[in-house]
Every structure is written in C-alpha cells, then in structure tokens.
Design an enzyme around this catalytic site. Structure first.
Site, mmCIF file in Angstrom:
data_model
loop_
_atom_site.group_PDB
_atom_site.id
_atom_site.type_symbol
_atom_site.label_atom_id
_atom_site.label_comp_id
_atom_site.label_asym_id
_atom_site.label_seq_id
_atom_site.Cartn_x
_atom_site.Cartn_y
_atom_site.Cartn_z
ATOM 1 N N HIS A 238 -11.355 -44.029 -30.415
ATOM 2 C CA HIS A 238 -12.608 -44.709 -30.790
ATOM 3 C C HIS A 238 -12.533 -45.193 -32.235
ATOM 4 C CE1 HIS A 238 -16.971 -45.470 -30.998
ATOM 5 N NE2 HIS A 238 -16.874 -44.963 -32.223
ATOM 6 N N GLU A 239 -12.064 -44.346 -33.137
ATOM 7 C CA GLU A 239 -11.967 -44.750 -34.541
ATOM 8 C C GLU A 239 -10.953 -45.870 -34.716
ATOM 9 O OE1 GLU A 239 -14.269 -43.876 -36.337
ATOM 10 O OE2 GLU A 239 -14.992 -42.262 -35.044
ATOM 11 N N HIS B 123 -12.508 -49.167 -34.122
ATOM 12 C CA HIS B 123 -13.148 -49.759 -35.299
ATOM 13 C C HIS B 123 -12.123 -50.478 -36.170
ATOM 14 C CE1 HIS B 123 -17.099 -48.260 -34.543
ATOM 15 N NE2 HIS B 123 -16.774 -46.994 -34.652
#
Length: 229
Positions: A98-99, A102
């Site tokens: 998920h990071e 980004h």
C-alpha cells in the site's frame, strides 16, 4: 437541531471512529500472525515493488510505532513499522505494498495526491485556527468571525475528502502489484484485501465525521442569522 438529531450526531461522531479503529486493529492483528507463503518480509516486498516500477531511487526504512507505516514524498522514502519491515506476514506485505502504491502515485503525478499535497500546509494551519474563530464567534454571537472559522474548517474537511481517493487508489495499486509479482497467492488475496479495506475504513470515518461536524456548524451559523432577522 433537535435533541434526537444531536444524540444521533454525537453517537455517530464517537462510535464510527471507534469502530473503524477497532476493525483495523483486529484485522491487522489477525493477519499479522499469518506468515506469507512467499516468505518475503515487508521490506523485501516494498523493495521488489519499487524496483519493478523503476523506483530504485525510493528508499525503504524501518520506523518505530504501531501501524506507523507511511510514504514520505518529500524525501522519497517508504517507512514501515518495525514489525512489518522485518516480518513476513500477510498483513505486513499488504501494508508495505500500500505504501509503495503511494510512491507509484507520486512518480506518476497522480492528480488527487498532488491536490492533497498542496492542501497540507493550509490544512495544518486551518485545523487549529478554525476553532478559535468559531468559539469566539459562537460566544459573542458574531457571525463574521464564525464564518471565517467555518471556511478555515472547510479546508481541513476538503483535505479529508481528497484523502479518500488517494488511499483507495493506493490500495488498488497494492493489490495489483502483489498479484502480478507473485507476492501473494489466490488464498492470500482476500486476506490482504481485508487488511487494506479495514485500513481504508479509518479514512472514511475521519472524512464522515469531519463533514458532519462542518454541517452542524453551518446549521448553527445559519441559525444565528435567523435570530438576527
């Protein structure tokens, strides 16, 4: 607002964030105990996804704290909480991916991420200053001051709302990356998705409560105007 509406309002205001926090904690805890079949730690997952997307310039670092994972666009660093960094769990893999989502958004100049970044300075200032104007305006029953506070608060609410597509898109990218690069198998896919869905719920709760609070203050503001007529 009627007494019943106030009771409903405060119930939602308190219970929704609590439910979201409990949900993310329980879901993360459950799947952080389940070792990923790939045997990859969160750090390895992050490094693989970043490299597969040509982001060798983005570093991966460990950071203290529980679910303190984040991507820093100013220094181009994916920071993973210690457990996720060193352990090979389904939950840790999902959070790391998920990071990285980004980081990929940043590299591709994702529209909503750019909008959120531009709102950060204003949101940081307005979130604190808004309540000063609102409280003085309410105590003195002076509409102009309260209006200034509401406008400042609205900037913070806009930040919360813009955060939603940023987080949902990062999770969507994370699931795709993990699947395409063999980080999770078919059995782990729904489990990883549950972790990211639970995490997204915290942002939904924050945005919902922020919008509700803004709406309440707008009603108070218009009520002040009606009393002056």
């Amino acid at each position: 607002m009627s007494l019943v509406m106030y009771i409903i309002y405060f119930a939602v205001l308190m219970l929704l964030p609590l439910y979201a926090q409990r949900k993310v904690k329980s879901t993360y805890t459950r799947y952080s105990k389940e070792t990923s079949t790939s045997g990859m730690t969160g750090a390895q997952v992050a490094r693989k996804i970043l490299d597969e997307n040509g982001l060798g310039n983005v570093r991966v670092e460990a950071v203290d704290g529980f679910l303190s994972d984040h991507y820093d666009p100013t220094t181009k660093v994916v920071r993973l909480s210690t457990h996720n960094f060193y352990e090979a769990s389904v939950a840790g893999n999902a959070v790391a991916a998920h990071e990285c989502g980004h980081a990929i958004q940043d590299a591709e100049a994702y529209k909503f991420l750019n909008i959120r970044a531009k709102l950060v300075p204003a949101a940081n200032i307005s979130s604190n200053a808004s309540w000063i104007f609102i409280m003085i305006g309410m105590i003195a029953t002076y509409q102009p001051l309260m209006l200034v506070g509401i406008i400042l608060l609205a900037i913070g609410v806009l930040f919360q709302v813009v955060t939603l597509p940023v987080e949902f898109d990062a999770s969507k990218r994370a699931m795709r990356q993990m699947s395409e690069h063999g980080i999770i198998n078919n059995d782990e896919y729904p489990k990883a998705k549950k972790v990211l869905t639970a995490a997204a719920l915290t942002y939904v709760a924050a945005a919902a409560t922020a919008v509700m609070e803004l709406a309440r203050l707008v009603l108070i503001y218009t009520g002040m105007g009606n009393r002056d007529d």
